[in-house]
Design an enzyme around this catalytic site. Sequence first.
Site, PDB file in Angstrom:
ATOM      1  N   SER A 157       0.822  -1.215   0.000  1.00 34.43           N
ATOM      2  CA  SER A 157       0.000   0.000   0.000  1.00 34.43           C
ATOM      3  C   SER A 157       0.849   1.255   0.000  1.00 34.43           C
ATOM      4  O   SER A 157       0.316   2.336  -0.190  1.00 34.43           O
ATOM      5  CB  SER A 157      -0.945   0.076   1.207  1.00 34.43           C
ATOM      6  OG  SER A 157      -0.796  -0.936   2.110  1.00 34.43           O
ATOM      7  N   HIS A 209      -2.101  -2.870  -6.680  1.00 35.63           N
ATOM      8  CA  HIS A 209      -2.651  -2.512  -5.369  1.00 35.63           C
ATOM      9  C   HIS A 209      -4.160  -2.717  -5.365  1.00 35.63           C
ATOM     10  O   HIS A 209      -4.917  -1.894  -5.887  1.00 35.63           O
ATOM     11  CB  HIS A 209      -2.279  -1.053  -5.067  1.00 35.63           C
ATOM     12  CG  HIS A 209      -2.716  -0.572  -3.727  1.00 35.63           C
ATOM     13  ND1 HIS A 209      -2.995   0.740  -3.447  1.00 35.63           N
ATOM     14  CD2 HIS A 209      -2.924  -1.246  -2.554  1.00 35.63           C
ATOM     15  CE1 HIS A 209      -3.361   0.861  -2.184  1.00 35.63           C
ATOM     16  NE2 HIS A 209      -3.323  -0.326  -1.626  1.00 35.63           N
ATOM     17  N   GLU A 266      -5.052  -0.248  -8.365  1.00 32.90           N
ATOM     18  CA  GLU A 266      -4.054   0.728  -8.821  1.00 32.90           C
ATOM     19  C   GLU A 266      -2.886  -0.069  -9.388  1.00 32.90           C
ATOM     20  O   GLU A 266      -2.341  -0.931  -8.693  1.00 32.90           O
ATOM     21  CB  GLU A 266      -3.520   1.552  -7.642  1.00 32.90           C
ATOM     22  CG  GLU A 266      -4.421   2.636  -7.143  1.00 32.90           C
ATOM     23  CD  GLU A 266      -3.720   3.511  -6.095  1.00 32.90           C
ATOM     24  OE1 GLU A 266      -3.761   4.730  -6.238  1.00 32.90           O
ATOM     25  OE2 GLU A 266      -3.133   2.980  -5.133  1.00 32.90           O
ATOM     26  N   ASN A 322      -4.159   6.230  -1.434  1.00 32.26           N
ATOM     27  CA  ASN A 322      -3.847   6.604  -0.054  1.00 32.26           C
ATOM     28  C   ASN A 322      -3.373   8.047   0.078  1.00 32.26           C
ATOM     29  O   ASN A 322      -3.497   8.647   1.138  1.00 32.26           O
ATOM     30  CB  ASN A 322      -2.822   5.648   0.548  1.00 32.26           C
ATOM     31  CG  ASN A 322      -3.490   4.347   0.954  1.00 32.26           C
ATOM     32  OD1 ASN A 322      -4.616   4.356   1.442  1.00 32.26           O
ATOM     33  ND2 ASN A 322      -2.822   3.232   0.729  1.00 32.26           N
TER      34      ASN A 322
HETATM   35  P1  NAI Z   1      -2.100  -9.721   6.949  1.00 35.38           P
HETATM   36  O1  NAI Z   1      -1.336  -9.498   8.190  1.00 35.38           O
HETATM   37  O2  NAI Z   1      -3.563 -10.019   7.021  1.00 35.38           O
HETATM   38  O3  NAI Z   1      -1.429 -10.929   6.101  1.00 35.38           O
HETATM   39  C1  NAI Z   1      -0.048 -11.039   5.860  1.00 35.38           C
HETATM   40  C2  NAI Z   1       0.293 -12.516   5.671  1.00 35.38           C
HETATM   41  O4  NAI Z   1       1.620 -12.591   5.180  1.00 35.38           O
HETATM   42  C3  NAI Z   1       0.238 -13.346   6.970  1.00 35.38           C
HETATM   43  O5  NAI Z   1      -0.579 -14.489   6.759  1.00 35.38           O
HETATM   44  C4  NAI Z   1       1.685 -13.715   7.229  1.00 35.38           C
HETATM   45  O6  NAI Z   1       1.849 -15.004   7.824  1.00 35.38           O
HETATM   46  C5  NAI Z   1       2.276 -13.706   5.814  1.00 35.38           C
HETATM   47  N1  NAI Z   1       3.712 -13.484   5.750  1.00 35.38           N
HETATM   48  C6  NAI Z   1       4.448 -12.615   6.490  1.00 35.38           C
HETATM   49  N2  NAI Z   1       5.752 -12.697   6.111  1.00 35.38           N
HETATM   50  C7  NAI Z   1       5.813 -13.632   5.133  1.00 35.38           C
HETATM   51  C8  NAI Z   1       6.878 -14.151   4.337  1.00 35.38           C
HETATM   52  N3  NAI Z   1       8.136 -13.742   4.495  1.00 35.38           N
HETATM   53  N4  NAI Z   1       6.576 -15.090   3.400  1.00 35.38           N
HETATM   54  C9  NAI Z   1       5.306 -15.528   3.239  1.00 35.38           C
HETATM   55  N5  NAI Z   1       4.276 -15.080   3.971  1.00 35.38           N
HETATM   56  C10 NAI Z   1       4.526 -14.135   4.896  1.00 35.38           C
HETATM   57  O7  NAI Z   1      -1.810  -8.428   6.021  1.00 35.38           O
HETATM   58  P2  NAI Z   1      -2.735  -7.768   4.874  1.00 35.38           P
HETATM   59  O8  NAI Z   1      -3.650  -6.769   5.481  1.00 35.38           O
HETATM   60  O9  NAI Z   1      -3.283  -8.870   4.031  1.00 35.38           O
HETATM   61  O10 NAI Z   1      -1.654  -6.920   4.054  1.00 35.38           O
HETATM   62  C11 NAI Z   1      -0.763  -7.539   3.154  1.00 35.38           C
HETATM   63  C12 NAI Z   1      -0.198  -6.508   2.201  1.00 35.38           C
HETATM   64  O11 NAI Z   1      -1.267  -5.862   1.499  1.00 35.38           O
HETATM   65  C13 NAI Z   1       0.597  -5.376   2.867  1.00 35.38           C
HETATM   66  O12 NAI Z   1       1.652  -5.004   2.014  1.00 35.38           O
HETATM   67  C14 NAI Z   1      -0.428  -4.248   2.970  1.00 35.38           C
HETATM   68  O13 NAI Z   1       0.161  -2.978   3.022  1.00 35.38           O
HETATM   69  C15 NAI Z   1      -1.201  -4.448   1.667  1.00 35.38           C
HETATM   70  N6  NAI Z   1      -2.548  -3.907   1.647  1.00 35.38           N
HETATM   71  C16 NAI Z   1      -3.378  -4.012   2.750  1.00 35.38           C
HETATM   72  C17 NAI Z   1      -4.658  -3.482   2.707  1.00 35.38           C
HETATM   73  C18 NAI Z   1      -5.574  -3.605   3.900  1.00 35.38           C
HETATM   74  O14 NAI Z   1      -6.627  -2.920   3.922  1.00 35.38           O
HETATM   75  N7  NAI Z   1      -5.269  -4.446   4.876  1.00 35.38           N
HETATM   76  C19 NAI Z   1      -5.186  -2.814   1.498  1.00 35.38           C
HETATM   77  C20 NAI Z   1      -4.273  -2.833   0.374  1.00 35.38           C
HETATM   78  C21 NAI Z   1      -2.997  -3.341   0.470  1.00 35.38           C
END
Ligand code: NAI
Length: 284
Positions: free
Chosen positions: A119, A140, A152, A190
């Site tokens: 993000s 994104h 995006e 954002n």
């Molecule tokens: P989350 O915390 O729900 O999920 C992240 C997952 O990645 C976890 O299951 C974790 O075990 C796994 N993980 C961590 N390190 C890892 C690695 N080295 N190798 C493989 N898996 C790994 O996070 P979320 O909210 O899904 O965010 C993920 C990405 O998406 C981030 O970059 C965030 O900025 C982006 N994002 C989030 C939004 C939101 O509203 N939450 C919206 C748009 C983008």
Amino acid sequence: MTIQKVMVIGAGQMGAGIAQVCAQSGYDVLLHDANQQGLDKGMEGIRKRLTRAVEKSRINEHEKQDTLDRLKPAIEIQDVSQCDMAIEAIVENMDVKANVFRELDANAPAHAILATNTSSLPITEIAATTNRPDQVIGMHFMNPVPVMKLVEIIRGLQTSDATYKKVEEMATALSKTSVEVDDAPGFAANRILMPMINEAIFAVHEGVASVEDVDTVMKLGMNHPMGPLTLADFIGLDTCLYIMEVLHDGYKDSKYRPCPLLRKYVNAGWLGKKSGRGFYQYES
Ligand code: NAI
């Protein structure tokens, strides 16, 4: 080369949604997570959402089964060797993402595109950790991925036109509307959204209006489906603060300074819906 098989890395909120939408759109998907529990939870969440979609007659049982047949968990990231594309959706941390991109670059076929759902982190810097910066791009998605129409697409400095075109075509195949965005802090979504949320927090901080009234102003006055403080609680106040810091740091402009009240809540562990308390209180 057409994209047929995709690895999604990270089975959290976003990754599981991205994997689901890809599988529903006919792509073969490998869903990988570093954490077995995270992977199981992600797969289970997809099954539940598809079952709910059948119950609500949005898809039929056959479509649900087809989607699940196209979706496989992958314990090893090295299985990206079978894929035409990888979409990374892991924790928002540059060092961790850089390690994953090095791993993907070392194992993915030469033609594969490597996308990130970050993000806020610079695509150009992520691309520079690989030997194929022309095939690295930002994709994104918005949360929740199966519902929200926008993607995006962010070009890094070296992203090629061919890579951009393939990803644009893929977004269309996923029934999303895409916009082309330059690799600038906060991208477009954002950069616009977060200062509005931050300003809403300032309004509360300075006693201009209550939390409920600020939300009512934006819902009834501006026709927003959700007030900015409710939205901030959904996104996570820690994430909001992090993105404001990226904007402030990136543009060096005081208009992006995070509101002290936002920082205070994050320091207190009031992170919004996920922690049970933010601008509102939630049942655990
Ligand atoms: P989350 O915390 O729900 O999920 C992240 C997952 O990645 C976890 O299951 C974790 O075990 C796994 N993980 C961590 N390190 C890892 C690695 N080295 N190798 C493989 N898996 C790994 O996070 P979320 O909210 O899904 O965010 C993920 C990405 O998406 C981030 O970059 C965030 O900025 C982006 N994002 C989030 C939004 C939101 O509203 N939450 C919206 C748009 C983008």
